[in-house]
Design an enzyme around this catalytic site. Structure first.
Site, PDB file in Angstrom:
ATOM      1  N   ASP A 106       0.879  -1.151  -0.077  1.00 21.56           N
ATOM      2  CA  ASP A 106      -0.285   0.192   0.030  1.00 21.56           C
ATOM      3  C   ASP A 106       1.218   1.367  -0.065  1.00 21.56           C
ATOM      4  OD1 ASP A 106      -2.327   1.713   0.494  1.00 21.56           O
ATOM      5  OD2 ASP A 106      -2.584   1.186   2.470  1.00 21.56           O
ATOM      6  N   GLU A 150       2.268   5.494  -4.007  1.00 16.29           N
ATOM      7  CA  GLU A 150       2.575   5.741  -4.894  1.00 16.29           C
ATOM      8  C   GLU A 150       3.997   6.767  -5.178  1.00 16.29           C
ATOM      9  OE1 GLU A 150      -0.805   5.103  -3.676  1.00 16.29           O
ATOM     10  OE2 GLU A 150       0.386   5.585  -2.386  1.00 16.29           O
ATOM     11  N   ASP A 170      -9.315   4.323  -1.730  1.00 15.82           N
ATOM     12  CA  ASP A 170     -10.051   4.685  -0.425  1.00 15.82           C
ATOM     13  C   ASP A 170     -11.234   5.429  -1.295  1.00 15.82           C
ATOM     14  OD1 ASP A 170      -8.140   3.425   0.913  1.00 15.82           O
ATOM     15  OD2 ASP A 170      -7.298   6.364   1.551  1.00 15.82           O
TER      16      ASP A 170
END
Length: 938
Positions: free
Chosen positions: A458, A461, A581
């Site tokens: 996770d 990015e 999300d």
């Protein structure tokens, strides 16, 4: 898990922008503003000054700038053009600086052919000069105009222009621009072209690209609740579907470039504005959507094989504070009789949010190991999260070993300092081979500590709670341990001193043109071999997926399971994805379908959204409807935020009932879903698909984003609006059979039908000409997998002559490779015909040994849509007639009811029968044949 930027909605983003501009400083000069404040057309383009054939069958040319200008920087004066038909259905057009190497997606990360070396043609005698203006391949034709230079790609079969960069006659774009930090190229498009792709973003208008919506590609930790915003992944590829005289033609266009970019789609044109790299275009000829994805994944890498259990249901939550809570969740699913295969931990299991650690109080290792022994013995699995940021901590072995191996991204010669959940962190540089080896060793060490069954990567990015150049503050604890953990507490200052941190063209980052280094790694930071974060930013998550896959596969030789938030072209070869999300709203439920379908086009077919929403808080009704959709996501997981009320499926009785119904069907469909996983791995075919994949000539479904297919013929038509107890669903022409009541039939001319859909019901229909393998389901995939098989055979309702097909793939799902020929797999083609009153059903088995060893048997066959009636004396199995009462085999039939649309008067409607043959014991691993004679209708 979220972070500060994940929390942003558009209203809060506007407040943020004021702070960002204050922090970074605004720049009002025309050369550093966005495209909206400069002339549409920049410069006069290039002219072709030289072209010749290459020894590898391509051609190479040189392009010279016609008139220099300084908008967004200086033009690169001389470019190298390389064109090659790489396969029958793939054309490459590569344009770069002719005199200087430029950044490209690393060839070792995404393997592909290298273009010719630079300068090799400059000054050489022209042995094979090009005298023609077009170069034809098997399916595509490349043509060009020399001055100003433009190129076009046409379909050979019908001459249709697929891509045309000429600005002649266009008011919306100019000639090609190629500067160090600004590249622009456009294509004309017919207005009736339907475009799909260009992600990752949340598209409020559905799956079809919508003219004048912004499409920005730059991997960013911004919540998926933000519409038309660059999100976690970058996929600069689009599919173009056109209907020419009733015949469909699809192709796709990939711009293989990892730099930030804006793509402007205006309906009749499409323009790329890119802040670095090269033009490396790949054109895939199709001409059908499935063919396009096959060709695309053949190039970027076939989707990863998934273990069987990963197709079961998953439960997660950020906020399972201790092991006893997790144990209760597993037990409550059992009590509620809701299937569950995988239990997840967000970072609650970690010691101080640090990767590869265990909290000794809340997740003591002896108790955790005992829990894992217990669930593993049932066949359940356990997955935990890992974030890329490694906590800066002198007593933390992972960090110390990373420092010793020099694995971190650098800024001014030192590991770049950022902040994520542990506090101060450094980011591993996965472009460095030493980092890949260190990462693999840390995963090995952790697996010895906790035998996890997969990893969830996770925040890759990469996400940073701070911006700029930071240092650890003296005299205060950071983070403080109280309040939200996502507030930046490092001492930071902005970085604008380089052109990499403050490029001349501002992409629409986060939907608001925030600086590209905002809340991520500084774009002037340096990777292995001097690579700039500016160039490599959007492949960070991809490179981490590659390294994680290598590590997991090397552990025990088992098939890895990895879930990654950030993705790039080729990520599907290594990882699954979830849509990030989202929020517990009806709008987010609807948007999830579009995003899931897009990722199938991107070559990442194992995808799903957080069921019931990640942010607070779904209503009971919404959670009912969401599990009725989510049960049919390829990746099916309920996940919630730390601050959300508990939303496991057993929390409401009505939701538990909906879950039992929807997941009950999913678990019966597991052999079908697993076969789709095999088809994805071998041909790229998406698991979840838009309807136009199976009905490409049917224009009415080109924009349909509220229904979807699993495979070619199983259609899900969910309720997506509050308070509704029916759903208006589009049925392409043909016969469709309800999966929850196979006597219910819809014969469509291509029209909408209104279907009953009370709270606990989702409409799922199976199309004609299909053979669907199913089993009997269960509470866990391991058990469901060993139950007897049923085959559902569908013919067009009441016709006298038709055929149906299906297939089934079975293997040892722990093996890393998913293929035939290893002795641990079986593949079965299934066939059926009805003709002249006779029904025949048979199989052709490849490598039946594995299926025979497992003892799998077919117990029942249901044949839908038959005309006439059936007598038991007509039944033969494997050539042996069956007399009534002579065995346990039973033959039964029931008349099917046909749902009429609102326009029909009920006159002359067809009748059809469902015939069931039960009590059989046919080995899946052996060829079988069944035949029966039909009687006549009374």
């Amino acid at each position: 898990m979220f972070s500060p930027s994940s929390l942003l909605s558009f209203s809060s983003l506007h407040v943020l922008l004021v702070l960002v501009l204050f922090f970074y400083g605004g720049n009002s000069s025309s050369s550093s503003s966005s495209s909206s404040s400069v002339p549409t057309k920049i410069g006069k383009g290039y002219r072709l000054i030289f072209a010749e054939e290459t020894t590898d069958g391509g051609f190479i040319g040189h392009l010279q700038v016609k008139q220099k200008n300084n908008i967004y920087g200086s033009d690169i004066p001389l470019l190298q053009l390389y064109v090659k038909h790489e396969t029958e259905d793939r054309l490459r057009v590569h344009i770069t600086d002719a005199e200087k190497q430029r950044w490209e997606v690393p060839y070792n990360l995404l393997p592909r052919e290298q273009p010719p070396a630079l300068k090799q043609m400059i000054g050489r005698s022209r042995k094979n000069p090009i005298t023609v203006s077009e170069i034809a391949g098997s399916e595509l034709i490349f043509s060009y105009t020399a001055d100003p230079f433009s190129f076009a790609v046409k379909r050979k079969s019908n001459g249709q222009t697929l891509f045309n960069s000429s600005s002649y006659g266009s008011d919306s774009f100019g000639e090609m621009v190629f500067k160090d930090q600004y590249l622009e190229i456009s294509t004309q498009l017919p207005k009736d072209a339907s475009l799909y792709g260009l992600g990752e973003n949340t598209q409020p208008h559905g799956i079809k690209l919508y003219p004048n919506d912004p499409y920005t590609l730059y991997t960013t930790d911004v919540s998926a609740i933000n519409l038309n915003t660059d999100l976690y992944g970058s996929h600069p590829v689009y599919m173009d579907l056109r209907n020419v005289g009733g015949e469909p033609f699809a192709h796709s266009v990939l711009l293989l470039n990892s730099n930030g970019m804006d793509v402007f789609y205006r309906g009749n044109s499409l323009t790329y504005k890119v802040i670095g790299g090269v033009f490396d275009f790949y054109f895939f000829s199709g001409p059908r959507p499935l063919g396009v994805v096959d060709q695309y994944t053949s190039f970027i890498g076939r989707p990863a094989p998934m273990p069987y259990w990963s197709l079961g249901f998953h439960q997660c939550r950020w906020g399972y504070h201790n092991l006893s809570v997790v144990e209760d969740v597993v037990e409550n699913y059992r009590k509620a009789e809701i299937p569950l295969d995988v239990i997840w931990n967000d970072d609650d299991h970690m010691d101080g949010h640090k990767d590869f650690t265990l909290n000794p109080v809340n997740y003591p290792r002896p108790k955790l190991l005992a829990f894992l022994d217990k669930i593993h013995s049932r066949g359940m699995k356990y997955i935990v999260i890992i974030d890329p940021g490694i906590g800066v901590n002198s007593s933390y072995g992972v960090y110390q070993r990373g420092l010793a191996n020099d694995v971190f991204i650098k800024y001014e010669g030192e590991p770049y300092l950022a902040q994520v959940w542990p506090g101060a962190v450094n980011f591993p540089d996965f472009l460095n081979p030493k980092t890949v080896a260190w990462w693999g060793d840390e995963i090995r060490r952790f697996h010895e500590l906790v035998p996890v069954d997969g990893l969830w990567i996770d925040m890759n990015e990469a996400s940073n709670f701070c911006s700029g150049k930071c240092k650890i503050p003296k005299g205060k604890q950071c983070p403080s341990g109280t309040g939200p953990g996502w507030i930046c507490c490092l001492d930071c200052k902005n970085i604008t001193k380089t052109r990499w941190d403050d490029p001349p063209y501002k992409i629409n980052a986060s939907g608001l043109q925030v600086p590209i280094g905002f809340k991520t790694i500084a774009t002037s930071a340096v990777h292995y071999n001097g690579v700039l974060e500016y160039d490599a930013h959007s492949i960070y998550g991809f490179s981490q997926s590659v390294a994680t896959h290598k590590a997991l596969q090397g552990l025990e030789g088992k098939r890895p399971f990895i879930l990654s938030r950030s993705t790039y072209v080729g990520s599907g070869r290594y990882a699954a994805h979830w849509t990030g999300d989202n929020k517990g709203t009806w709008e987010d439920l609807k948007y999830s379908i579009t995003t899931v379908l897009n990722f199938g086009i991107f070559g990442v077919p194992m995808v799903g959204a957080d069921i019931c929403g990640f942010y607070p808080a779904p209503t009971e009704e919404l959670c009912n409807r969401w599990i009725e959709v989510g049960a049919f996501y390829p990746f099916s997981r309920d996940h919630a935020n730390y601050y959300s009320p508990r939303q496991e499926l057993y929390q409401w009785k009505t939701v538990a009932k909906s879950a039992q119904n929807a997941l009950g069907l999913r678990y019966k469909l597991l052999p079908y879903l697993y076969t789709l996983n095999y088809m994805a791995h071998t041909s790229g075919a998406p698991i979840a698909r838009p309807l136009f994949f199976s009905f490409p000539a049917y224009k009415e479904c080109y924009g349909l984003s509220t229904q979807f297919l699993l495979g070619s013929s199983l259609m899900v038509s969910p309720v997506l609006e509050q308070g509704k107890t029916s759903v208006k669903a589009l049925f392409p022409p043909g016969s469709w059979y309800s999966m929850f009541d196979m006597t219910q039939t819809i014969v469509s001319k291509g029209q909408y039908f209104t279907l009953d859909a009370p709270l606990n019901v989702v409409n799922v229909h199976l199309y004609q000409n299909t053979i669907l393998p199913m089993q009997q389901g269960g509470m866990i995939s391991k058990e469901a997998r060993m139950t007897p098989f049923t085959l559902i055979v569908t013919f067009p309702a009441g016709v006298s002559e038709a055929q149906a097909k299906g297939n089934l793939y079975l293997d040892n799902d722990e093996l890393p490779e998913m293929k035939l020929g290893n002795g641990y797999s079986t593949y079965v083609d299934l066939y059926a015909t009805v003709k002249e009153g006779s029904v025949k059903i048979w199989s052709e088995v490849q490598e039946g040994k594995f299926a025979l060893e497992q003892g799998w048997k077919i117990e029942k066959v249901a044949v839908l849509g038959l005309g006439g009636s059936v007598g038991t004396s007509g039944l033969e199995i494997n050539g042996s007639p069956l007399a009534p009462g002579a065995s346990d085999i039973e033959l039964s039939s029931v008349e099917q009811m046909h749902l009429q649309d609102d326009d029909e008067d009920g006159q002359g409607k067809k009748k059809s029968l469902m015939v069931e043959i039960s009590g059989m014991s046919l080995y899946v691993g052996k060829n079988f044949d069944i035949s029966m004679k039909m009687g006549t209708q009374g």
